[in-house]
Structure formats: structure tokens, C-alpha cells
Write a protein that holds these residues in place. Structure first.
Motif, PDB file in Angstrom:
ATOM      1  N   LYS A 596      -6.408  36.458 -35.068  1.00  0.00           N
ATOM      2  CA  LYS A 596      -5.463  37.523 -35.505  1.00  0.00           C
ATOM      3  C   LYS A 596      -4.050  37.095 -35.555  1.00  0.00           C
ATOM      4  CE  LYS A 596      -8.613  41.281 -33.732  1.00  0.00           C
ATOM      5  NZ  LYS A 596      -8.648  42.407 -33.002  1.00  0.00           N
ATOM      6  N   VAL A 597      -3.790  36.154 -35.047  1.00  0.00           N
ATOM      7  CA  VAL A 597      -2.417  35.513 -35.123  1.00  0.00           C
ATOM      8  C   VAL A 597      -2.009  35.041 -36.203  1.00  0.00           C
ATOM      9  CG1 VAL A 597      -0.775  34.098 -33.763  1.00  0.00           C
ATOM     10  CG2 VAL A 597      -2.202  35.429 -32.484  1.00  0.00           C
ATOM     11  N   ASP A 598      -2.854  34.504 -36.634  1.00  0.00           N
ATOM     12  CA  ASP A 598      -2.684  33.666 -38.060  1.00  0.00           C
ATOM     13  C   ASP A 598      -2.672  34.654 -39.349  1.00  0.00           C
ATOM     14  OD1 ASP A 598      -3.026  31.419 -36.730  1.00  0.00           O
ATOM     15  OD2 ASP A 598      -5.128  31.077 -37.056  1.00  0.00           O
ATOM     16  N   GLY A 599      -1.817  34.354 -40.213  1.00  0.00           N
ATOM     17  CA  GLY A 599      -1.998  35.428 -41.391  1.00  0.00           C
ATOM     18  C   GLY A 599      -0.532  35.174 -42.153  1.00  0.00           C
ATOM     19  N   PHE A 600      -0.250  36.480 -42.905  1.00  0.00           N
ATOM     20  CA  PHE A 600       0.837  36.588 -43.520  1.00  0.00           C
ATOM     21  C   PHE A 600       1.692  37.687 -43.144  1.00  0.00           C
ATOM     22  CE2 PHE A 600       2.827  39.300 -47.217  1.00  0.00           C
ATOM     23  CZ  PHE A 600       3.607  37.995 -47.588  1.00  0.00           C
ATOM     24  N   TYR A 601       2.881  37.687 -42.859  1.00  0.00           N
ATOM     25  CA  TYR A 601       3.893  38.829 -42.233  1.00  0.00           C
ATOM     26  C   TYR A 601       4.799  38.977 -43.394  1.00  0.00           C
ATOM     27  CZ  TYR A 601       1.737  36.915 -38.002  1.00  0.00           C
ATOM     28  OH  TYR A 601       0.981  36.373 -36.971  1.00  0.00           O
ATOM     29  N   PRO A 602       4.998  40.389 -43.922  1.00  0.00           N
ATOM     30  CA  PRO A 602       5.629  40.637 -44.946  1.00  0.00           C
ATOM     31  C   PRO A 602       7.285  40.695 -44.964  1.00  0.00           C
ATOM     32  CG  PRO A 602       4.577  42.562 -44.221  1.00  0.00           C
ATOM     33  CD  PRO A 602       4.016  41.392 -43.455  1.00  0.00           C
ATOM     34  N   ALA A 603       7.611  41.154 -43.721  1.00  0.00           N
ATOM     35  CA  ALA A 603       9.000  41.346 -43.431  1.00  0.00           C
ATOM     36  C   ALA A 603       9.438  40.962 -42.214  1.00  0.00           C
ATOM     37  CB  ALA A 603       9.367  43.039 -43.789  1.00  0.00           C
ATOM     38  N   VAL A 604       9.877  39.618 -42.036  1.00  0.00           N
ATOM     39  CA  VAL A 604      10.260  39.198 -40.862  1.00  0.00           C
ATOM     40  C   VAL A 604      11.795  38.696 -40.689  1.00  0.00           C
ATOM     41  CG1 VAL A 604       9.811  37.623 -39.120  1.00  0.00           C
ATOM     42  CG2 VAL A 604       7.975  38.205 -40.402  1.00  0.00           C
ATOM     43  N   ALA A 605      12.371  39.050 -39.638  1.00  0.00           N
ATOM     44  CA  ALA A 605      13.905  38.884 -39.781  1.00  0.00           C
ATOM     45  C   ALA A 605      14.024  37.808 -38.986  1.00  0.00           C
ATOM     46  CB  ALA A 605      14.617  39.836 -38.830  1.00  0.00           C
ATOM     47  N   ILE A 606      14.693  36.530 -39.471  1.00  0.00           N
ATOM     48  CA  ILE A 606      14.853  35.243 -39.088  1.00  0.00           C
ATOM     49  C   ILE A 606      16.480  34.885 -38.798  1.00  0.00           C
ATOM     50  CG2 ILE A 606      14.200  32.868 -39.004  1.00  0.00           C
ATOM     51  CD1 ILE A 606      11.650  33.368 -40.471  1.00  0.00           C
ATOM     52  N   MET A 607      16.715  34.404 -37.653  1.00  0.00           N
ATOM     53  CA  MET A 607      18.104  33.982 -37.531  1.00  0.00           C
ATOM     54  C   MET A 607      18.029  32.491 -37.010  1.00  0.00           C
ATOM     55  SD  MET A 607      21.040  35.572 -35.125  1.00  0.00           S
ATOM     56  CE  MET A 607      20.131  35.657 -33.511  1.00  0.00           C
ATOM     57  N   VAL A 608      18.894  31.685 -37.721  1.00  0.00           N
ATOM     58  CA  VAL A 608      19.170  30.438 -37.275  1.00  0.00           C
ATOM     59  C   VAL A 608      20.467  30.272 -37.007  1.00  0.00           C
ATOM     60  CG1 VAL A 608      18.933  27.937 -38.042  1.00  0.00           C
ATOM     61  CG2 VAL A 608      17.155  29.451 -39.122  1.00  0.00           C
ATOM     62  N   ILE A 609      20.854  29.503 -35.664  1.00  0.00           N
ATOM     63  CA  ILE A 609      22.116  29.311 -35.056  1.00  0.00           C
ATOM     64  C   ILE A 609      22.251  27.732 -35.024  1.00  0.00           C
ATOM     65  CG2 ILE A 609      23.617  29.363 -33.112  1.00  0.00           C
ATOM     66  CD1 ILE A 609      21.968  31.862 -32.049  1.00  0.00           C
ATOM     67  N   ARG A 649      13.504  30.190 -30.002  1.00  0.00           N
ATOM     68  CA  ARG A 649      13.112  29.028 -29.542  1.00  0.00           C
ATOM     69  C   ARG A 649      14.533  27.918 -30.006  1.00  0.00           C
ATOM     70  NH1 ARG A 649       6.921  27.885 -32.295  1.00  0.00           N
ATOM     71  NH2 ARG A 649       5.845  29.416 -30.963  1.00  0.00           N
ATOM     72  N   MET A 650      14.486  26.813 -29.238  1.00  0.00           N
ATOM     73  CA  MET A 650      15.666  25.832 -29.420  1.00  0.00           C
ATOM     74  C   MET A 650      14.953  24.654 -30.066  1.00  0.00           C
ATOM     75  SD  MET A 650      18.721  24.174 -27.270  1.00  0.00           S
ATOM     76  CE  MET A 650      19.836  25.806 -27.263  1.00  0.00           C
ATOM     77  N   LEU A 651      15.242  24.129 -31.256  1.00  0.00           N
ATOM     78  CA  LEU A 651      14.679  22.952 -31.878  1.00  0.00           C
ATOM     79  C   LEU A 651      15.661  21.937 -32.126  1.00  0.00           C
ATOM     80  CD1 LEU A 651      12.204  25.146 -34.375  1.00  0.00           C
ATOM     81  CD2 LEU A 651      11.911  24.071 -32.242  1.00  0.00           C
ATOM     82  N   GLY A 652      16.064  21.143 -31.474  1.00  0.00           N
ATOM     83  CA  GLY A 652      17.092  20.080 -31.498  1.00  0.00           C
ATOM     84  C   GLY A 652      18.263  20.593 -31.660  1.00  0.00           C
ATOM     85  N   HIS A 653      19.120  20.709 -32.617  1.00  0.00           N
ATOM     86  CA  HIS A 653      20.346  21.450 -32.824  1.00  0.00           C
ATOM     87  C   HIS A 653      20.229  22.667 -33.385  1.00  0.00           C
ATOM     88  CE1 HIS A 653      19.850  19.503 -36.772  1.00  0.00           C
ATOM     89  NE2 HIS A 653      20.576  20.562 -37.193  1.00  0.00           N
ATOM     90  N   ARG A 654      19.273  23.460 -33.558  1.00  0.00           N
ATOM     91  CA  ARG A 654      19.025  24.757 -33.801  1.00  0.00           C
ATOM     92  C   ARG A 654      18.504  25.673 -32.962  1.00  0.00           C
ATOM     93  NH1 ARG A 654      15.487  24.134 -39.010  1.00  0.00           N
ATOM     94  NH2 ARG A 654      14.288  23.005 -37.412  1.00  0.00           N
ATOM     95  N   VAL A 655      18.803  26.773 -33.272  1.00  0.00           N
ATOM     96  CA  VAL A 655      18.100  28.040 -32.416  1.00  0.00           C
ATOM     97  C   VAL A 655      17.498  28.881 -33.181  1.00  0.00           C
ATOM     98  CG1 VAL A 655      18.570  29.671 -30.529  1.00  0.00           C
ATOM     99  CG2 VAL A 655      19.794  27.436 -30.161  1.00  0.00           C
ATOM    100  N   VAL A 656      16.309  29.029 -33.258  1.00  0.00           N
ATOM    101  CA  VAL A 656      15.519  29.950 -34.081  1.00  0.00           C
ATOM    102  C   VAL A 656      15.179  31.248 -33.461  1.00  0.00           C
ATOM    103  CG1 VAL A 656      13.460  30.118 -35.846  1.00  0.00           C
ATOM    104  CG2 VAL A 656      14.757  27.787 -35.541  1.00  0.00           C
TER     105      VAL A 656
END
Length: 780
Positions: A596-609, A649-656
Motif C-alpha cells: 500500500k506504500v507503493d504507488g502514485f501520489y497526485p499532489a505532494v508538496a516537496i521542499m528542497v533546502i 531527510r538530509m541527503l548530502g548537502h540537501r534537506v528534502v
């Protein structure tokens, strides 16, 4: 708009030129004419007197030159004449009485001629006798070379008192002394007549000495040399004692430029280390004399005028014959030493001229003064009326604003009026929240860019000195906010990024004390319109009293009123701060169905720092750098919890950061993400300000469809990818300035009713086409 730009069209300027001509032009022209006539007469008089003074100066210097030449000749004459007389006496005297004649004649000369230092007598066999003054100038001392030319040669010394009695006798080693090896002997024998030596330094007395010597043949057919030594110190003292004008000087030189006597002789001797051949004029120390001597070398003897350092000097060079040679007498005096009386006469004439001018221009000046006073008062009244009208117009505009006291309206006209009246770069209204520990920016207006922003929050822990000043209701006028202890932290957090420097703070007073503050940055007219600022502060205080909840409470109320993900069907794996290996406490997948976790999400808000700049800022101390980033990560986690984000999450020099990760669109996801972005930006700015670091980060936000799912073997990791993820990263990388939040057009459309934005323009994005981007400035 400046008050100088206000023009009243009812004023008719048609008679302005005529009034100017009558009140100013004619009186001034008359005064100028009188001044010109008097100045011309005075200048002609001054030139005439100056010319006569210079002619008189040259005559005086010529007379002074003749006098000095005679004195120098008198100084040298005893040596020249005395040597000839002594030669005739010794040449015809018997060899047995030759020493007695030398002693008697030389003693007499020493007693009567003070400039003579000593006498020498030597022959071609190497015999040598010297007679000089005794100690302290009393008596004489006779020195005779015994056993010349042998290893046993010694000097026999005999000291005699003023009556000629022997007081003391002693001997000293001669060190193989031979008079025939010295220039005064050999050069005189070679010349065969009277010979004057060049000045030389006597080692025993450290005095410059000049020798006049004559050769002769004795009755014993031996060649003798009789020499008289003159001390140039007497000649030097005489030349220095001369008064030539007020500050003139005389100097004696040979044709090769060697200094013999006169001005600054001791300094010249010290600089040459006692070597007479190196005693020349230093142009850096004696520029006038050096230039005058150069003029002599080119043009010969005579009187001239030289100019050095914008000052004229009168110089005369004359010939002084010395034996078969000749010396150069150089006289130098400032021109104004002799023409000072002419200058004084000119100043006196100028004073009389000024008095005449003042008397002649009295009536015209009074007429001009009265006319200008009336016009000035008229202009001041008009200007004051214009300023009052301008301020009244501004107040009327504020008062006419229909939603002025509506707490739901931002009343942006207040900050605009403040900026226009004070000519401030930025004007802002801040409120002290009810907790007493937070200062919130209600509205900030940038006059240059014509944009509004707000929603910034500052805590007392970050800006204690500034907050204390605001809480006590102090008005601050600071030319450099960065250098003042009370505002340095406020400058780093709020002002430095915009480049402003000066700060004006006016308290907003409520019923129980200060409830806020008005800040004006780089306001050139802030103090002139302080009463206007006070009135706006009263309006702001009334607006604050009409609000029944703080900005933070209002934000939380709106956040609670928005539909959340819990109201929509949601995936059971959704939660705060979801980490790849934290699905369960044991590191295993949850009991629910993972699919149930896998799939398509139509309107997700994503912020990258993007934190790439901050990682490169402190490479010298990796430990401190890691500690700073760890502290930042903890703060961002807390904000993510508070704002209800799905994960961070912090991925290298980015925060997502992710919000609204559900298969049913979450209408509040973009709102929560924008709130989190503003809070994260303010917290990061505050933390970097404490470390005295610039805001080296950029933020990008997008809303759109993504795919998500669990990847890999156990323990599996949850990952998202899609257009929204790529667009958010592009927004962060393309943010216009550090510390700014750039959003896509989809975010702007969803949040424009609740937040303030600034449009950046249209851009082409591969795979998307032309689109607009915006900068998130703050909450409405």
C-alpha cells in the motif's frame, strides 16, 4: 516625494527676473565695479612699490657683498703678507739664528692675528719646526723634529709662557714624520712662489685649516718652505654672524662646488665625515643655495632671482681672489625680507580699500538685505505650507483607508506612508507578541523594489539587547547599526542581507507599555518627520489592540481549519519523520501491507533546502561545522513535527521535506509546507547570525505528482521521484539570492490568498516549457 519637488502652480514667475535684477543684480554690479577699480589701483601701487623694493634689495646686497669681500680679504691678508715678510727675513738671516727669527716673528704674529693657528718651517733635508698657540691660548708651543730621516727621530716639545720663559719640555715619537711628503711642502716647491692649499682637516684639533706657504733659498743653499696656517672656524663664525635681511645667509665656496665656510658648515662637515673633498651642497637640504650655485655655473657672477617652493630668493655670486686662485662668495636672502614693507603697505591699502567698499556698498547691501529677507520669509511660509499639505495629504490617505482598523486587513498603506515621508529604504512595523518573548514583523515595505513582506519572527534569545531596548520603549537613532551593541544582532539577522546600514526605531506604545516598534532603514528624513511616525505608531497601537489573537495563534487556527491528511484516506505507513530503517522499532516492516506504500501520489508538496554553500564555509574546523549542521538538523526536525510534514531527510548537502504524501490530494499540504519554510528560514537565519555567518542557503518548493515506494532488500528504504521532486530542486538551485524561498507557479496559485509573493518572471524549463516562478516573502 521630497518637499523640494513640490511646486505651487498659482505662483506666477513672470516678474522674477526683474525683481532679481533690481534687488540683487544692480547693487551687486555696483559693488563689484567699485571693488574692481580699487583693486586695480591697489595692484598697480603694489607692483610699483615691489619693483622699487627689489631694486633697493639688489643694491643692498651688492653693498653687503663688497663689505664681506673686504672682510674676507682682511681675514686672508695677514697670511699672505706675513708669509712674504717672513720669507725675506729668513732668506737673508744666518742659519745659526734662523730658528730664533722663526720663533720671534711667529710668536709676534700669533699674539696679534687671532685667525692664525700655527706656523711651519721645513727644509729640503727633512728638518721641521712648528710654532702654535699654547693650551687655552696662553703662550706658545714649539715643536722641533730631531734626527730627521732616522729611526731615532722624535718630536721635541717646548712650552713657553707669555713672557717667553720655558714652562715645560717633553718628547714624543715622530712615527717617521717627513714634511717633504706633505702637500703644503711639495706643492709650494713645485709652484716656486706663494701657494695656498685647499682646506684640510687637522686631526688633532678637528678644525678646517687653510695654509699659505712661500719657498726660499737660505744662505746654506738649502730650499726652505715657510707656512702660515689659518683656522677657517674664525671665517665661518664671521660669515654666520652676518645679518642679511631677516633670514639671509652667506657661504664661501671654490669653483668646484666645495664648501669652505659659511651657513650650515658643521652639518656639511659631519655629512662629509671630515673629508673636505666631499663637502658639497646637498640639494635636498639646501635647495636655494644649490640652485643659485647652478645659476652661477651657467651664467657666471652677478645678481639673480631664483624661485624655490613658490618663494622668490635674491642671490648674488661674487669673485674673491685668494693668491693665484679665487673663491666664490654666494649670498642668498628671501625676496620678501626686503619687500616686506611693500607688502605691508599693500595690505594697508587693501584694508583702506575694503573700508571704502563697505561704505560704498552700505545702502545697496541694506536694500538687498531687506528684499532678500522678505522673499526668504515668503519662501519659508510657502515651503512650510507645502510640507504641511504633503503630510496632511499622507495622513488623509491613511485615514481614508477603509480597512485601517480591521485586524484582518494588513493595512499596507502604513509602511508605504512611512517610507515615503522619511525617504527610508525600508519601513517595517513589528509587534511584541503576547508571550513577551517574540517580536513579529507585521509588514515590511521595500521602497526601492516596491514590495511588501512580513511574518518574520525574532526571539529574545537571539536579539536580547535589541529586544530590551524595544521593550523599554526607547527611541533609537543609529548611524551604523552593525557597530552598535543594541542593534548589531538585529543588523546581522534582518538588515545585512539587504545592504542597509542606518536604523531609526520608534516605539509603539499601548495601554500597558510598548507593544511594538517601527523601524526605518537608511531614512534620511526620519528625524524631521518624527511626529508623523508617532501618529502612525498610534494607529498601529490601535490596530494591535483590536486583534484578539497573536499571529502565531492565527496561523495555528488557519492550519487547524485546513483539511489534513487524516481527513482523507491515507496510507497507514504515512507518519512524521519517516526514515528508511525506522518502519518499526526492530527495523522490520510494519504489520500492514507494504504494497500500500507503493504507488502514485497526485499532489505532494516537496521542499528542497540547498546547503552546499554552508558546507564550504567552515572547512578549517570540521568538528565545529558538523556540530553546526547537527544543531540545524534538530531545529528543522522540530519545525517539521510542529507543521505536520510527512518526512524530512538530509541527503548530502540537501534537506528534502515532504508533505501530503497520500493517494487523495491533501489541500493543506502546500500551506503547511509554506509555513514550515518560513519558520525554517527564520530559525536558520537566527542560528547563522549567532555564528556570524551569512545566510548561505536557498529554498525551493513545488507541488505536483510523484511516485513512491519501498526499495531494496531488508531493511527497505522509502523513496519518491517525479516532476515535483525535480522542480523543487531546480527552484532551490535557481533562487535569486541566498536565504530566499523560490516557488513554482502551482504553489503561488494555491497560496496567494494566504502569503505574500514577489514575481521573478517567465523562464523556460526543459520538459515543461515557459513558466513563472515567485519568491515567497511572508505571511499575509
Amino acid at each position: 516625494m521630497s518637499t523640494d519637488e513640490i511646486v505651487d502652480p498659482t505662483i506666477a514667475p513672470s516678474d522674477q527676473f526683474r525683481r532679481f535684477l533690481l534687488h540683487i543684480g544692480i547693487p551687486v554690479a555696483g559693488v563689484v565695479s567699485v571693488i574692481a577699480v580699487i583693486a586695480g589701483v591697489g595692484w598697480h601701487s603694489y607692483r610699483t612699490v615691489r619693483t622699487g623694493a627689489l631694486a633697493l634689495t639688489h643694491d643692498l646686497l651688492v653693498s653687503q657683498q663688497d663689505y664681506i669681500a673686504k672682510e674676507v680679504s682682511s681675514f686672508l691678508m695677514p697670511a699672505s703678507a706675513g708669509a712674504i715678510v717672513a720669507r725675506d727675513m729668513l732668506e737673508h738671516g744666518a742659519p745659526a739664528v734662523e730658528q730664533k727669527i722663526f720663533n720671534a716673528y711667529s710668536s709676534t704674529m700669533l699674539r696679534n692675528v687671532p685667525q692664525i693657528q700655527s706656523f711651519y718651517l721645513a727644509d729640503s733635508d727633512g728638518n721641521f719646526s712648528e710654532l702654535e698657540r699654547g693650551p687655552d691660548g696662553q703662550g706658545v708651543a714649539v715643536t722641533t723634529l730631531q734626527n730627521p730621516g732616522t729611526d731615532n727621530s722624535v718630536f721635541a716639545h717646548e712650552q713657553r709662557d707669555a713672557q717667553g720663559k720655558t714652562v715645560r719640555q717633553w718628547q714624543t715619537p715622530s712615527k717617521q714624520y717627513d714634511p717633504r711628503g706633505h702637500g703644503w711642502f711639495t706643492d709650494t716647491i713645485k709652484a716656486g712662489r706663494e701657494y695656498w692649499t685647499h682646506p684640510y682637516l687637522v686631526e688633532m684639533t678637528r678644525e678646517l685649516t687653510l695654509t699659505a706657504a712661500v719657498p726660499y733659498k737660505g744662505l746654506d743653499n738649502k730650499t726652505y718652505v715657510y707656512a702660515i696656517n689659518l683656522s677657517l672656524d674664525h671665517l665661518n663664525s664671521f660669515l654666520n654672524s652676518l645679518k642679511i635681511g631677516q633670514s639671509g645667509n652667506a657661504i664661501l665656496m671654490d669653483h668646484d662646488g666645495h664648501v669652505l665656510a659659511g651657513h650650515a658648515m658643521k652639518e656639511t662637515l659631519a655629512r662629509a665625515n671630515g673629508d673636505p673633498l666631499k663637502m658639497v651642497l646637498d640639494p635636498s637640504q639646501f635647495p636655494v643655495m644649490s640652485k643659485a650655485f647652478d645659476q652661477y655655473r651657467v651664467h657666471g657672477y652677478g645678481a639673480r632671482t631664483v624661485r624655490v617652493k613658490n618663494r622668490n630668493y635674491v642671490t648674488i655670486t661674487a669673485n674673491l681672489p685668494v693668491g693665484t686662485d679665487s673663491w666664490v662668495l654666494l649670498l642668498v636672502a628671501p625676496e620678501d625680507d626686503f619687500s616686506r614693507f611693500a607688502m605691508a603697505d599693500g595690505r594697508q591699502n587693501l584694508l583702506f580699500s575694503i573700508l571704502v567698499v563697505l561704505m560704498a556698498s552700505g545702502l545697496g547691501f541694506l536694500l538687498f538685505l531687506q528684499a532678500r529677507r522678505g522673499e526668504r520669509m515668503h519662501r519659508q511660509i510657502e515651503q512650510a505650507h507645502a510640507v504641511a499639505n504633503y503630510e496632511s495629504h499622507a495622513l488623509q490617505s491613511v485615514a481614508a483607508y477603509p480597512e485601517l482598523f480591521n485586524p484582518e486587513d494588513n493595512a499596507l498603506i502604513l509602511t508605504e506612508a512611512l517610507a515615503d515621508q522619511s525617504l527610508a529604504r525600508r519601513a517595517a512595523i513589528w509587534r511584541i507578541l503576547h508571550d513577551g518573548h517574540t517580536l513579529m514583523c507585521i509588514d515590511s515595505y521595500d521602497r526601492q523594489q516596491d514590495v511588501h513582506s512580513g511574518g518574520f519572527e525574532m526571539a529574545t534569545t537571539d536579539l536580547k539587547s535589541f529586544f530590551d531596548s524595544v521593550s523599554h520603549g526607547d527611541a533609537l537613532v543609529i548611524a551604523s547599526a552593525a557597530d552598535d551593541d543594541r542593534t548589531s544582532a538585529f543588523y546581522r539577522v534582518y538588515m545585512r542581507a539587504f545592504g542597509s546600514r542606518a536604523l531609526f526605531c520608534n516605539p509603539i506604545l499601548g495601554s500597558s507599555g510598548p507593544v511594538g516598534v517601527i523601524t526605518l532603514e537608511d531614512a534620511s528624513r526620519a528625524e524631521m518627520v518624527s511626529h508623523f511616525v508617532d501618529m502612525i505608531a498610534g494607529v498601529a497601537a490601535a490596530r494591535f489592540s483590536a486583534q484578539h489573537y497573536t499571529a502565531v495563534a492565527a496561523a495555528r487556527e488557519e492550519l487547524e481549519s485546513e483539511p489534513t491528511a487524516e481527513e482523507e484516506p491515507r496510507d497507514p505507513s504515512q507518519g512524521f519523520l519517516l526514515q528508511p530503517a525506522a518502519m518499526t522499532a526492530e527495523g522490520q516492516p510494519p504489520a500492514t501491507d507494504i504494497t500500500k506504500v507503493d504507488g502514485f501520489y497526485p499532489a505532494v508538496a516537496i521542499m528542497v533546502i540547498s546547503l552546499s554553500d554552508i558546507v564550504m564555509t567552515a572547512q578549517d574546523d570540521p568538528t565545529a561545522n558538523i556540530k553546526l549542521i547537527d544543531t540545524m538538523a534538530g531545529i528543522l526536525q522540530d519545525i517539521a513535527h510542529q507543521c505536520g510534514l510527512y518526512s524530512i531527510r538530509m541527503l548530502g548537502h540537501r534537506v528534502v521535506c515532504v508533505a501530503g504524501c497520500s493517494r487523495v490530494p491533501d489541500k493543506g499540504a502546500a500551506y503547511r509546507m509554506a509555513n514550515a519554510a518560513l519558520m525554517m528560514r527564520e530559525s536558520t537565519l537566527s542560528m547563522l547570525a549567532k555564528e556570524d555567518m551569512d545566510p548561505v542557503f536557498r529554498i525551493g518548493i513545488d507541488v505536483g505528482p510523484v511516485f513512491g515506494g519501498m526499495l531494496g532488500k531488508e531493511p527497505q528504504a522509502f523513496n519518491l521521484w517525479g516532476d515535483a521532486m525535480g522542480m523543487a530542486e531546480m527552484m532551490a538551485q535557481g533562487a535569486p539570492d541566498v536565504g530566499t524561498i523560490q516557488v513554482s507557479e502551482e504553489v503561488y496559485v494555491a497560496l496567494r490568498q494566504n502569503f505574500l509573493f514577489r514575481e521573478r518572471g517567465r523562464f523556460f524549463i526543459p520538459g515543461v516549457g515557459l513558466t513563472r516562478t515567485y519568491v515567497l516573502a511572508g505571511r499575509r
